[in-house]
Every structure is written in structure tokens, then in C-alpha cells.
Design a protein around this motif. Structure first.
Motif, mmCIF file in Angstrom:
data_model
loop_
_atom_site.group_PDB
_atom_site.id
_atom_site.type_symbol
_atom_site.label_atom_id
_atom_site.label_comp_id
_atom_site.label_asym_id
_atom_site.label_seq_id
_atom_site.Cartn_x
_atom_site.Cartn_y
_atom_site.Cartn_z
ATOM 1 N N VAL A 73 0.846 -1.188 0.000
ATOM 2 C CA VAL A 73 0.000 0.000 0.000
ATOM 3 C C VAL A 73 0.886 1.244 0.000
ATOM 4 C CG1 VAL A 73 -1.674 1.357 1.308
ATOM 5 C CG2 VAL A 73 -1.920 -1.120 1.167
ATOM 6 N N PHE A 74 0.638 2.132 -0.958
ATOM 7 C CA PHE A 74 1.271 3.444 -0.996
ATOM 8 C C PHE A 74 0.271 4.440 -0.424
ATOM 9 C CE2 PHE A 74 3.907 1.177 -3.855
ATOM 10 C CZ PHE A 74 5.087 1.883 -4.061
ATOM 11 N N VAL A 75 0.661 5.141 0.625
ATOM 12 C CA VAL A 75 -0.244 6.095 1.257
ATOM 13 C C VAL A 75 0.488 7.417 1.452
ATOM 14 C CG1 VAL A 75 0.346 5.420 3.627
ATOM 15 C CG2 VAL A 75 -1.902 6.418 3.160
ATOM 16 N N GLY A 76 -0.256 8.516 1.394
ATOM 17 C CA GLY A 76 0.380 9.816 1.607
ATOM 18 C C GLY A 76 -0.388 10.936 0.950
ATOM 19 N N SER A 77 0.319 11.996 0.660
ATOM 20 C CA SER A 77 -0.303 13.220 0.168
ATOM 21 C C SER A 77 -0.455 13.181 -1.356
ATOM 22 C CB SER A 77 0.539 14.419 0.600
ATOM 23 O OG SER A 77 1.845 14.337 0.046
ATOM 24 N N SER A 78 -0.638 14.348 -1.962
ATOM 25 C CA SER A 78 -0.928 14.410 -3.396
ATOM 26 C C SER A 78 0.212 13.872 -4.251
ATOM 27 C CB SER A 78 -1.249 15.853 -3.802
ATOM 28 O OG SER A 78 -0.192 16.725 -3.437
ATOM 29 N N PHE A 100 -4.179 10.607 -0.763
ATOM 30 C CA PHE A 100 -5.414 11.400 -0.773
ATOM 31 C C PHE A 100 -5.127 12.871 -0.490
ATOM 32 C CE2 PHE A 100 -4.848 9.851 3.523
ATOM 33 C CZ PHE A 100 -5.261 10.881 4.358
ATOM 34 N N GLY A 101 -5.865 13.697 -1.231
ATOM 35 C CA GLY A 101 -5.816 15.145 -1.045
ATOM 36 C C GLY A 101 -4.414 15.706 -1.035
ATOM 37 N N GLY A 102 -4.243 16.730 -0.229
ATOM 38 C CA GLY A 102 -2.929 17.267 0.080
ATOM 39 C C GLY A 102 -2.679 16.988 1.545
ATOM 40 N N SER A 103 -2.719 15.708 1.890
ATOM 41 C CA SER A 103 -2.785 15.305 3.289
ATOM 42 C C SER A 103 -1.512 15.620 4.065
ATOM 43 C CB SER A 103 -3.092 13.809 3.407
ATOM 44 O OG SER A 103 -2.093 13.026 2.775
ATOM 45 N N THR A 104 -1.655 15.603 5.384
ATOM 46 C CA THR A 104 -0.564 15.778 6.328
ATOM 47 C C THR A 104 -0.481 14.531 7.197
ATOM 48 O OG1 THR A 104 -2.030 16.774 7.972
ATOM 49 C CG2 THR A 104 -0.941 18.286 6.423
ATOM 50 N N VAL A 125 4.193 1.817 2.166
ATOM 51 C CA VAL A 125 5.058 2.892 1.681
ATOM 52 C C VAL A 125 4.365 4.212 1.988
ATOM 53 C CG1 VAL A 125 6.261 3.888 -0.295
ATOM 54 C CG2 VAL A 125 5.927 1.404 -0.163
ATOM 55 N N VAL A 126 5.010 5.061 2.767
ATOM 56 C CA VAL A 126 4.365 6.301 3.204
ATOM 57 C C VAL A 126 5.163 7.517 2.752
ATOM 58 C CG1 VAL A 126 5.479 6.135 5.488
ATOM 59 C CG2 VAL A 126 3.483 7.613 5.190
ATOM 60 N N TYR A 127 4.433 8.521 2.232
ATOM 61 C CA TYR A 127 5.027 9.816 1.906
ATOM 62 C C TYR A 127 4.188 10.906 2.550
ATOM 63 C CZ TYR A 127 6.888 13.886 -0.394
ATOM 64 O OH TYR A 127 7.476 15.127 -0.612
ATOM 65 N N GLU A 128 4.692 11.468 3.628
ATOM 66 C CA GLU A 128 4.067 12.606 4.310
ATOM 67 C C GLU A 128 5.184 13.518 4.833
ATOM 68 O OE1 GLU A 128 1.159 13.563 4.207
ATOM 69 O OE2 GLU A 128 -0.274 11.912 4.236
ATOM 70 N N GLY A 129 4.792 14.695 5.275
ATOM 71 C CA GLY A 129 5.742 15.647 5.834
ATOM 72 C C GLY A 129 5.920 16.885 4.986
#
Length: 243
Positions: A73-78, A100-104, A125-129
Motif C-alpha cells: 500500500v502506498f499512502v500519503g499526500s498528493s 489522498f488530497g494534500g494530506s498531512t 510505503v508512506v510519503y508525508e511531511g
């Protein structure tokens, strides 16, 4: 005589009171931005449900075509949401895009069960920050949120592998470059202490070796989101980790 003397004393006292300076006003309960705003820690995203419609759309897609467990699963912002070539880039792997969205990070935590845990993935797999820094959150807050994200995953998925994609450099947010580097450094220290976590530096390949600045061809007109050339770099960098 005594009455005249008493009257004179009273008149002098009244005159003195009229000349006395007015008492200082009580301190205001609200401080100026220069004192309060600089000391207070930035608040997390106020409306954690602002992207609820996108999460509901995931629910509908899952009902129509339930994803098999054990995938990635790839999860994170735009930056994840706009990775429309994800399935083709990782052909042969059971990948699922839940950006999803422009998430934080606070929003990723808020929707962790519905975007990650319920799929019982082998790899997350996470992309946030990125948006966190732009919204005023500190590198330390991002590191703390990443710890909470890991705990949330591990509470339900003890053996899941967690891959953190480094916060990327962006021309439109170049003023935050020092904070970006610090946030990545703090998260990397957390990742390096756990053999079941991986830090992927997707940002360094996006910098021009001569100038040290982001390569313009890798970004859309907004100087923030990536072109297919940017995603090609990410695919080449991430693929060896999730294969």
C-alpha cells in the motif's frame, strides 16, 4: 478656624487626586503575534475530515473490487495520489494507491485504519511531511508523527514492513530546505533503529549536481508536483526496495 483648615486640607487632597496619573491598563488577555505566535507550537490540521469524500471513494472501490491482502500500500499526500502510473511502474506487484488530497501526517494517522490497516499489506510505503512543513509544523513534530504512524501500523500488523519516502525538495518550497533536511534526518534515525523499516532517499536524485537545487524538468508548472520524469526517478529508486 478649624473648619477653614479642614476645608483647605480636603481641597488640596482633591487637587492631588486629579493630577495623579491614571492607573495602567490591565494586560490584555491576547498577546501580539510577535509573542504568542512565535512561541506556540503549530496546531495540527484543524479539519481532519476535509478529504472524507476521497476516503469514501476508496470504500466504494473496495466494495466493487476488494483488494487481496498481502500487497503493498502506498499512502500519503498528493505526491502519491498523483502517481497515476503506479500500477504500471510496479507491474507484477500487488500495489495499491491510497494517496489522498494534500494530506498531512495527522490526517494519515486519522485515516490509518481505512487507508492502510484494513488491507493487511505486507509492505506500507508512506510519503508525508511535505505539507506539514508548509503548514508550519516542525521537523520534530513530523518525526513524532512518524513514530505514531509506525505504532499504529504495528498495533495491527506486527510484521508489516514500513518504507518512508524522504520528503522531496521542491522549487516552490525551497525556503523550507533546511527544515526538510532536518525532518528527513530525524525520521531516518528512527528508521535506522528498526530492521523492518526502510528510508528511501527519493530527494537527492532530484537535485542538480552543479547547483544543488531541484531540477526544473522534474516539476509541473506549480513547481511542487512532479512530472512523469520525476516519477521515473522515484520508480527507479523505490523499486529495489519493494520488489
Amino acid at each position: 478656624m478649624k473648619r477653614r483648615h479642614l476645608l483647605a486640607v480636603l481641597l488640596l487632597a482633591l487637587a492631588a487626586c486629579s493630577r495623579a496619573p491614571a492607573p495602567a491598563p490591565a494586560a490584555s488577555a491576547s498577546r501580539s503575534p510577535a509573542t504568542s505566535a512565535t512561541r506556540a507550537a503549530p496546531a495540527p490540521t484543524a479539519n481532519l475530515d476535509r478529504f472524507a469524500s476521497e476516503i469514501d471513494a476508496f470504500d466504494a472501490a473496495d466494495r466493487a473490487n476488494p483488494p487481496a491482502p498481502g500487497g503493498t500500500v502506498f499512502v500519503g499526500s498528493s505526491t502519491i495520489r498523483l502517481w497515476t502510473s503506479l500500477a504500471d511502474d510496479f507491474a507484477g506487484l500487488p500495489v495499491l494507491n491510497r494517496g489522498f488530497g494534500g494530506s498531512t501526517f495527522p490526517e494519515a494517522l486519522h485515516y490509518l485504519q481505512r487507508t492502510v490497516v484494513r488491507y493487511h499489506p505486507r509492505t506500507v510505503v508512506v510519503y508525508e511531511g511535505d505539507n506539514d512543513l508548509a503548514g508550519g509544523r516542525t521537523p520534530q513534530q513530523i518525526a513524532d508523527d512518524y513514530r505514531a504512524f509506525v505504532r499504529g501500523v504495528r498495533d495491527s500488523l506486527r510484521n508489516a514492513r514500513i518504507v518512508f519516502l524522504a520528503i522531496k525538495p521542491s522549487p516552490s518550497r525551497w525556503q523550507l530546505e533546511s527544515q526538510r533536511q532536518e525532518a528527513n534526518r530525524l525520521v531516518r534515525a528512527i528508521v535506522d533503529a528498526d530492521a523492518n523499516q526502510t528510508f528511501v532517499d527519493v530527494g537527492s536524485p532530484m537535485l542538480d549536481p552543479s547547483s544543488g537545487h531541484p531540477r526544473a524538468a522534474l516539476y509541473r508548472a506549480d513547481s511542487l508536483h512532479m512530472t512523469p520524469a520525476g516519477y521515473a526517478i522515484w520508480r527507479a529508486t523505490v523499486a529495489p526496495v519493494v520488489k
